[in-house]
Design an enzyme around this catalytic site. Structure first.
Site, PDB file in Angstrom:
ATOM      1  CG  ASP A 176      -2.173   1.044   1.142  1.00 29.36           C
ATOM      2  OD1 ASP A 176      -2.483   1.488  -0.011  1.00 29.36           O
ATOM      3  OD2 ASP A 176      -2.634   1.115   2.134  1.00 29.36           O
ATOM      4  CG  HIS A 234      -0.223   2.124  -9.204  1.00 28.69           C
ATOM      5  ND1 HIS A 234      -0.579   1.643  -8.057  1.00 28.69           N
ATOM      6  CD2 HIS A 234      -1.283   2.930  -9.806  1.00 28.69           C
ATOM      7  CE1 HIS A 234      -1.665   2.282  -7.533  1.00 28.69           C
ATOM      8  NE2 HIS A 234      -2.143   2.930  -8.619  1.00 28.69           N
ATOM      9  CG  LEU A 258       9.231 -17.194  -3.108  1.00 30.00           C
ATOM     10  CD1 LEU A 258       9.130 -17.261  -1.684  1.00 30.00           C
ATOM     11  CD2 LEU A 258       9.772 -15.952  -3.783  1.00 30.00           C
TER      12      LEU A 258
END
Ligand code: IPE
Ligand code: IPE
Ligand code: MG
Length: 248
Positions: free
Chosen positions: A25, A42, A136
């Site tokens: 955020d 972004h 991962l």
């Protein structure tokens, strides 16, 4: 403290969180501080995603779940939604090769029917190209929200019940979890939210029952592997009781 020192401390402490989830955020505020359009924040967020993936690999985290776009984010101005979808495609074209080389298996989870055709193609591409990665598991949560995930799972269970495939007594945590997007995964041990906000914003509502929360004041585009390591160190100091009493 330098990244290598933080990492050494993490390793000495042991008890590495297996599953870390992040609410990414603060992109808009990052851009605003620089008089840039929100989309610039972004875009810069992609750098922070790379930082957190590499930090997770370094620290030996097994699963990293990133909240990239919520169902409620569809309500943002159309231009911002289009920019975010474009950046998702850019992320795929820029990062897939590296993720594959690093052994990251990417899963994109959420209501993917809502995506446009070219974004759907990108999602399929990154998923198939990285399948089998052993180091991962990276979950990108897109068009996702926790309540909708729970309802969707309930609907599946109801259908199974209606067809006689599921008895009421069999509707338990295990069968329910198998119907969630996160089927087969352990709950997050640690959830990080950047930009200083202390709320879940509809993220993984079922899975966070006993997750440790870490609120970082850094805005997402500035999030670095050191910030991830600091969150892990904070986690390692927590006393997880799961409702029980600590002995000793
Ligand atoms: C997070 O940054 C990215 C998404 C929710 C897609 P925001 O866009 O929410 O940035 P702020 O919270 O307005 O600063
Ligand atoms: C949560 O952030 C969603 C993502 C990070 C993708 P928001 O910025 O959308 O949430 P609110 O509006 O601050 O609660
Ligand atoms: Mg926000």
């Amino acid at each position: 403290m330098a990244s290598s020192e933080l990492l050494q401390k993490i390793r000495l402490n042991g008890r590495i969180p297996r599953h870390v989830a992040i609410i990414m955020d603060g992109n808009g505020r990052w851009a605003k501080q620089r008089n840039l359009p929100r989309a610039a924040g972004h875009k810069r967020g992609i750098v922070a995603v790379r930082e957190s993936v590499e930090g997770a690999l370094d620290a030996g985290i097994e699963i990293l779940t990133l909240f990239a776009f919520s169902t409620d984010n569809w309500q943002r101005p159309r231009s911002e939604v289009l920019a975010l979808m474009g950046l998702l495609r850019l992320y795929v074209s820029k990062e897939t090769q590296k993720l594959r080389e690093q052994g990251c298996e990417v899963h994109v989870l959420g209501d993917l029917d809502a995506l446009d055709a070219s974004t759907t193609k990108s999602v399929e591409f990154i998923t198939t190209e990285t399948a089998g990665g052993m180091h991962l598991r990276l979950n990108l949560m897109i068009s996702y929200c926790g309540r909708e995930e729970i309802l969707r799972a309930c609907r599946q269970m109801m259908k199974r019940a209606a067809s006689g495939d599921l008895l009421a007594e069999e509707f338990d945590e295990a069968s329910f979890e198998a119907a969630l997007f996160t089927a087969g995964l352990p709950d997050p041990d640690l959830m990080i939210r950047t930009s200083g906000e202390s709320r879940l914003s509809n993220f993984m509502l079922w899975q966070v029952a006993y997750t440790e929360l870490h609120i970082a004041s850094v805005l997402w585009p500035d999030f670095s592997r050191e910030d991830l390591f600091r969150a892990v160190l904070d986690y390692q100091e927590r006393d997880r009781r799961f409702g029980r009493v600590t002995v000793g």
